[in-house]
Scaffold this motif. Structure first.
Motif, mmCIF file in Angstrom:
data_model
loop_
_atom_site.group_PDB
_atom_site.id
_atom_site.type_symbol
_atom_site.label_atom_id
_atom_site.label_comp_id
_atom_site.label_asym_id
_atom_site.label_seq_id
_atom_site.Cartn_x
_atom_site.Cartn_y
_atom_site.Cartn_z
ATOM 1 N N GLY A 48 -20.953 15.472 -14.023
ATOM 2 C CA GLY A 48 -21.069 15.944 -12.650
ATOM 3 C C GLY A 48 -20.418 15.039 -11.631
ATOM 4 N N GLU A 49 -19.729 13.975 -12.088
ATOM 5 C CA GLU A 49 -18.987 13.052 -11.218
ATOM 6 C C GLU A 49 -19.893 12.327 -10.225
ATOM 7 O OE1 GLU A 49 -14.930 14.738 -10.012
ATOM 8 O OE2 GLU A 49 -15.856 16.495 -10.976
ATOM 9 N N TYR A 50 -21.096 11.983 -10.670
ATOM 10 C CA TYR A 50 -22.045 11.333 -9.767
ATOM 11 C C TYR A 50 -21.515 10.032 -9.179
ATOM 12 C CZ TYR A 50 -23.524 7.581 -12.975
ATOM 13 O OH TYR A 50 -23.562 6.458 -13.768
ATOM 14 N N SER A 51 -20.703 9.308 -9.953
ATOM 15 C CA SER A 51 -20.228 8.004 -9.494
ATOM 16 C C SER A 51 -19.220 8.114 -8.357
ATOM 17 C CB SER A 51 -19.613 7.225 -10.663
ATOM 18 O OG SER A 51 -18.490 7.906 -11.189
ATOM 19 N N LEU A 52 -18.751 9.317 -8.078
ATOM 20 C CA LEU A 52 -17.796 9.548 -7.000
ATOM 21 C C LEU A 52 -18.443 10.248 -5.815
ATOM 22 C CD1 LEU A 52 -14.761 10.683 -9.189
ATOM 23 C CD2 LEU A 52 -15.241 8.406 -8.282
ATOM 24 N N MET A 53 -19.770 10.261 -5.778
ATOM 25 C CA MET A 53 -20.506 10.930 -4.704
ATOM 26 C C MET A 53 -21.307 9.936 -3.886
ATOM 27 S SD MET A 53 -22.197 14.295 -6.409
ATOM 28 C CE MET A 53 -21.337 15.302 -7.608
ATOM 29 N N SER A 54 -21.586 10.319 -2.647
ATOM 30 C CA SER A 54 -22.506 9.562 -1.808
ATOM 31 C C SER A 54 -23.940 9.857 -2.243
ATOM 32 C CB SER A 54 -22.333 9.949 -0.341
ATOM 33 O OG SER A 54 -22.781 11.285 -0.128
ATOM 34 N N MET A 55 -24.875 9.053 -1.790
ATOM 35 C CA MET A 55 -26.271 9.278 -2.111
ATOM 36 C C MET A 55 -26.728 10.640 -1.589
ATOM 37 S SD MET A 55 -29.063 8.172 -3.556
ATOM 38 C CE MET A 55 -28.995 6.382 -3.755
ATOM 39 N N ASP A 56 -26.312 11.013 -0.380
ATOM 40 C CA ASP A 56 -26.711 12.309 0.177
ATOM 41 C C ASP A 56 -26.150 13.458 -0.656
ATOM 42 O OD1 ASP A 56 -28.161 11.162 2.205
ATOM 43 O OD2 ASP A 56 -26.578 11.368 3.723
ATOM 44 N N GLU A 57 -24.915 13.330 -1.108
ATOM 45 C CA GLU A 57 -24.328 14.374 -1.948
ATOM 46 C C GLU A 57 -25.094 14.494 -3.262
ATOM 47 O OE1 GLU A 57 -19.606 14.732 -0.992
ATOM 48 O OE2 GLU A 57 -20.272 12.930 -2.033
ATOM 49 N N ARG A 58 -25.446 13.375 -3.843
ATOM 50 C CA ARG A 58 -26.169 13.397 -5.113
ATOM 51 C C ARG A 58 -27.520 14.094 -4.942
ATOM 52 N NH1 ARG A 58 -26.123 7.882 -8.369
ATOM 53 N NH2 ARG A 58 -26.846 9.365 -9.939
ATOM 54 N N LYS A 59 -28.194 13.784 -3.866
ATOM 55 C CA LYS A 59 -29.480 14.440 -3.608
ATOM 56 C C LYS A 59 -29.292 15.938 -3.414
ATOM 57 C CE LYS A 59 -31.930 10.454 -1.644
ATOM 58 N NZ LYS A 59 -32.570 9.872 -0.441
ATOM 59 N N SER A 60 -28.239 16.329 -2.727
ATOM 60 C CA SER A 60 -28.013 17.756 -2.474
ATOM 61 C C SER A 60 -27.731 18.518 -3.764
ATOM 62 C CB SER A 60 -26.859 17.940 -1.489
ATOM 63 O OG SER A 60 -25.608 17.584 -2.050
ATOM 64 N N VAL A 61 -27.046 17.886 -4.710
ATOM 65 C CA VAL A 61 -26.765 18.529 -6.002
ATOM 66 C C VAL A 61 -28.052 18.713 -6.803
ATOM 67 C CG1 VAL A 61 -25.711 18.103 -8.259
ATOM 68 C CG2 VAL A 61 -24.353 17.842 -6.187
ATOM 69 N N LEU A 62 -28.896 17.700 -6.814
ATOM 70 C CA LEU A 62 -30.164 17.805 -7.533
ATOM 71 C C LEU A 62 -31.050 18.876 -6.912
ATOM 72 C CD1 LEU A 62 -31.040 14.051 -8.196
ATOM 73 C CD2 LEU A 62 -29.749 15.640 -9.640
#
Length: 299
Positions: A48-62
Motif C-alpha cells: 500500500g506504499e505506506y512509507s511514501l505517505m504522511s501520517m494523515d494519509e495513512r490514517k485516512s486509508v485505514l
C-alpha cells in the motif's frame, strides 16, 4: 483478540493523476476482494506504499478500509513506522476506528538487539488495545528474527501472529515452536509458499496476487483446508504460478496495480521513486489473466 487466518490480500493504494489517494477506486477494490471471499484485508501495508505517505494519509486509508468493509471481513491495519512513537500512535488509531489487528514490522536500519525487539513489541502490545501481528521480512529489512525469537515474542500477551515473509524452512521451524498456541497464527508472505505452509500447519497467507484473483486463491485454500482435496488445490496453484511470478517480477506494487487496471479495477499510479510496470510485463499479465477466464482491458 482476533487471530488472522486464511487468505489475506495486501491491498495497494490507488493514486490518481494528481498523486492523491483515489478513494473511489480503493473502495471498489475492497468490494471486489470481499466479493471474492477473502478472509481479511490488509490495509496500509508495504504494498500500500505506506512509507511514501504522511501520517494523515495513512490514517485516512485505514479509516476508509474499516468504513467500506463495514464488518464484512476483519481489517489488518499496517501501522509500521521507524519511530516507536509513530507506530504506537498509528496502532492506537487503528484500534480506535475498529480495525481488528495491526501488522508491525520489526525495527530496522538503525538495528537494535533481540532484547530491544522484545521490548518494542511488548510496549506496543501493552499500550494499544488491538492484537499485534509481527511482520518479518528479512530480505527487505536485513534483520533476521530467529524462529526461537519469534516463539518468544508469540508468548507476549496481545501478539496474535506473524507474517513470515521468508524461506519455508524458517516458517516450518516457527510453526513447530508455536503449534500449541491457539491464540497465535503463522502466515506466509510468499505466494509460492501458500500450499507448503498450509501443509505443515500454517494458518494462511498475506499476499499480493490475492488482489487479482481472490476467488481462485480462496477456492485453493478451501479445497486444501476444508475439503481435503489436495489434488484440486494443487491444480489451482499450478494455474496461478505465472501470476505469482509476475506480481513481483518488477518493483512492487507496480505490477499488481497494472493487473488491476487490466481487470478494469483501477490500480492507479505509484508514487515516486517507485516505477510502474513495463509494457512487456503488462502483456504477460494480461495473457495470464485471460487464460484464467478473465475479461481483460488494454492499459
Amino acid at each position: 483478540m482476533y487471530k488472522p487466518t486464511g487468505m489475506i490480500p495486501a491491498m495497494p493504494t490507488p493514486f490518481n493523476d494528481e498523486g492523491n489517494i483515489d478513494f473511489d477506486s480503493y473502495n471498489r477494490l475492497i468490494d471486489h476482494l470481499i466479493d471474492g471471499g477473502v478472509h481479511c484485508l490488509l490495509a496500509g501495508g508495504s504494498t500500500g506504499e505506506y512509507s511514501l505517505m504522511s501520517m494523515d494519509e495513512r490514517k485516512s486509508v485505514l479509516k476508509a478500509a474499516v468504513e467500506t468493509a463495514k464488518g464484512r471481513v476483519p481489517i489488518m491495519a499496517g501501522t509500521s513506522a521507524h519511530k516507536t512513537e509513530d507506530t504506537l500512535e498509528l496502532t492506537r488509531y487503528a484500534a480506535e476506528i475498529g480495525a481488528d489487528c495491526a501488522l508491525v514490522i520489526n525495527p530496522y536500519y538503525l538495528k537494535t538487539s533481540e532484547q530491544g525487539i522484545l521490548d518494542y513489541y511488548t510496549k506496543l502490545a501493552k499500550n494499544a488495545d488491538i492484537g499485534i501481528v509481527i511482520y518479518h521480512y528479512p530480505v527487505a529489512t536485513s534483520v533476521e528474527l530467529s524462529p526461537e525469537l519469534i516463539a518468544e515474542l508469540s508468548k507476549i500477551d496481545g501478539i496474535v501472529g506473524v507474517k513470515n515473509t521468508t524461506d519455508q524452512e524458517h516458517t516450518c521451524k516457527v510453526i513447530a515452536l508455536t503449534k500449541d498456541q491457539d491464540d497465535f497464527s503463522v502466515l506466509t508472505g510468499f505466494e509460492h509458499l501458500i500450499l507448503p505452509t498450509l501443509a505443515v500447519g500454517g494458518d494462511g497467507a498475506t499476499g499480493i496476487v490475492h488482489n487479482l484473483v481472490p476467488k481462485e486463491i480462496v477456492q485453493m485454500y478451501k479445497l486444501f483446508t476444508e475439503d481435503r482435496d489436495i489434488e484440486g488445490a494443487i491444480e489451482i496453484n499450478q494455474k496461478l504460478l505465472p501470476l505469482y511470478d509476475y506480481v513481483e517480477a518488477e518493483p512492487v506494487p507496480g505490477p499488481v496495480k497494472a493487473g488491476l487496471d487490466i481487470l478494469g479495477i483501477k490500480g492507479g499510479h505509484v508514487r515516486e521513486p517507485l516505477v510502474p510496470a513495463s509494457e512487456e510485463l503488462k502483456q504477460k499479465m494480461g495473457q495470464a489473466l485471460s487464460e484464467l477466464g478473465y475479461e481483460v482491458q488494454t492499459v
